[in-house]
Design an enzyme around this catalytic site. Structure first.
Site, PDB file in Angstrom:
ATOM      1  NE  ARG A  49      49.173  22.813  52.617  1.00 48.36           N
ATOM      2  CZ  ARG A  49      49.674  22.765  53.852  1.00 48.36           C
ATOM      3  NH1 ARG A  49      50.451  23.759  54.287  1.00 48.36           N
ATOM      4  NH2 ARG A  49      49.431  21.742  54.643  1.00 48.36           N
ATOM      5  N   GLY A 136      37.562   5.570  64.331  1.00 50.68           N
ATOM      6  CA  GLY A 136      38.984   5.382  64.082  1.00 50.68           C
ATOM      7  C   GLY A 136      39.348   3.933  63.877  1.00 50.68           C
ATOM      8  CB  ILE A 138      37.038   1.126  67.506  1.00 49.11           C
ATOM      9  CG1 ILE A 138      37.869   1.904  68.521  1.00 49.11           C
ATOM     10  CG2 ILE A 138      36.180   0.084  68.220  1.00 49.11           C
ATOM     11  CD1 ILE A 138      37.055   2.770  69.459  1.00 49.11           C
ATOM     12  CG  ASP A 203      33.365  14.167  65.474  1.00 52.43           C
ATOM     13  OD1 ASP A 203      33.960  14.068  64.384  1.00 52.43           O
ATOM     14  OD2 ASP A 203      33.415  13.281  66.352  1.00 52.43           O
ATOM     15  CE  LYS A 207      33.468  10.492  64.856  1.00 54.88           C
ATOM     16  NZ  LYS A 207      34.504  10.650  65.899  1.00 54.88           N
ATOM     17  N   GLY A 306      43.174  10.039  65.129  1.00 55.29           N
ATOM     18  CA  GLY A 306      44.621  10.043  64.937  1.00 55.29           C
ATOM     19  C   GLY A 306      44.995   9.428  63.606  1.00 55.29           C
TER      20      GLY A 306
END
Length: 433
Positions: A49, A136, A138, A203, A207, A306
């Site tokens: 977009r 993330g 870590i 998910d 991993k 996040g």
């Protein structure tokens, strides 16, 4: 001496993570340059977009033609944070072919096609880094790949999905039911509108495949990972767990077989003793527990998702790849030399907590014990309690010793066929002991 010509970086995707990557690249440009030995320049940003306002990003850098961007030929690094299989896979391989290394956070793609992507990187003399794909912020993959390179990892046990950990933590601490806890997670932004990938374990399974491949130097794909979701976990399961001094977590478990010639990877809810370090991981945090021969037991803990945390891992990879670029070298690629056999779930040795609704009359316990004996499964503890409601039924809880999962599954199926067993209320594996 710092090189004055900047290293050119393209960004594929500018959502929650991508926008944070761009922001940090801008606000910490001097620090990044000092750490790398050369400035880095954001050379283009591919988005879907283009009319959306993106604060801090020069509109002239925005493009909807990601293919043309990665084909430029003057890029040093491409950062891929768009997710999914396609067009990410094609864009990454195209970037390699046109002289750029790649930093990715794409767990689904790496779990599915990691080996092929590594091969493409080697073919073109480029790097492929993906610390952000698993936990993330870590630091986990680099310690496994580099810090423990001289060690022998036996087991990797982890909470690698913050959404499911938040839900289970709320169920445990407040007594909420699954749907109530999920609604709270959604309201707080921890769960997506469609939480299937999280709560059904997809998910975490992706991993787990990545972790197993790195930890055991063996190619492990997403299809090799046994997966069970946590939508059937109930308040009664937590009550049973508390009675055993346990809690319940959705775990990713990667481990070597007893003889060291095989490896397994699985994701499922499990009872975990409160004494285990992972039992105290609360809210939406992630943690991974590594057991190795020389280093012993290590735990990595922190926010597993996040924008800012994931961007932190992406930028860490960017610094490493840029340093390699300046040195004219590449970092460690895929290590699959061990070639261990990937075992199915049936061969995994584990323990079961089985809750049965049975007829409250003499001889029932003997019948149940006979079924376990016939399947070669040893019983650790038994707890029976009448309902006291005049129904003529009782609750019977059996906890087993360790046995092959196939034998435990066969035991449950045989129990279902007993006339005195009214129903199998719950089945939960017990880990961490």
């Amino acid at each position: 001496m710092m090189r004055t010509r900047p290293l050119k970086v393209a960004l594929l995707g500018c959502g929650v993570v991508g926008s944070e990557v761009a922001r940090i690249m801008t606000t910490h440009a001097d620090d990044l340059a000092a750490r790398i030995g050369a400035p880095v320049e954001l050379a283009g940003v591919a988005v879907r977009r283009p009319d959306k306002v993106r604060e801090g990003i020069d509109p002239a850098l925005i493009t909807t033609d990601a293919t043309a961007l990665v084909k430029r030929g003057d890029l040093d690094v491409v950062i891929e944070v768009i997710g999914g299989i396609e067009p990410a896979r094609t864009l990454i391989t195209t970037a390699f072919a046109h002289g750029a290394s790649v930093v990715s956070a794409n767990k689904a793609l790496l779990a599915k096609d990691g080996s092929a992507l590594h091969a493409a990187a080697v073919e073109h003399g480029q790097d492929l880094y993906y610390e952000a794909a698993v936990a993330g912020a870590i630091p986990l993959l680099r310690p496994l790949r580099e810090s423990l390179a001289g060690d022998h990892v036996h087991r990797v046990l982890g909470i690698v999905n913050g959404t499911t950990n938040f839900i289970l933590d709320k169920m445990d601490s407040t007594g909420a039911g699954y749907q109530e806890a999920l609604d709270e997670a959604t309201a707080l932004g921890y769960a997506e509108a469609d939480p299937t990938a999280d709560v059904e374990g997809f998910d975490a399974a992706a991993k787990a495949a990545i972790l197993a491949g790195i930890a055991f130097h063996t190619r492990v794909g997403i299809d090799d990972v046994h997966r069970e979701g946590m939508t059937e976990v109930t308040a009664a399961d937590f009550a049973s767990a508390r009675a055993m001094g346990c809690t319940i977590k959705l775990l990713a478990i990667c481990e070597r077989g007893a003889d060291g010639s095989s490896v397994s990877a699985r994701v499922h809810p499990a009872m975990l003793p409160l004494s285990h370090p992972l039992a105290g991981v609360r809210e939406a945090y992630n943690a991974v527990f590594v057991e190795s021969e020389a280093a012993g037991r290590l735990m990595f803990y922190g926010p597993g998702a996040g924008g800012a945390p994931t961007a932190s891992a992406v930028l860490g990879d960017l610094v490493a790849v840029c340093r390699n670029r300046l040195a004219g070298a590449t970092g460690p690629g895929e290590s699959a030399y061990a070639g261990l056999t990937v075992s199915g779930m049936g061969d995994v040795v584990t323990r079961y907590h089985i809750s049965l609704d049975v007829a409250d009359k003499p001889g029932v316990l003997a019948q149940v014990a006979t079924v376990f004996a016939e399947q070669g499964v040893s019983i650790d503890t038994v707890r029976q309690q009448g309902r006291g409601d005049g129904s003529g039924e009782a609750s019977l809880v059996v906890v087993t010793h360790r046995a092959p999962d196939a034998a435990l599954s066969s035991t449950v199926e045989a129990l279902r066929k007993l006339d005195t067993v009214r129903g199998v209320a719950s089945i939960m594996r017990v880990e961490g002991e």
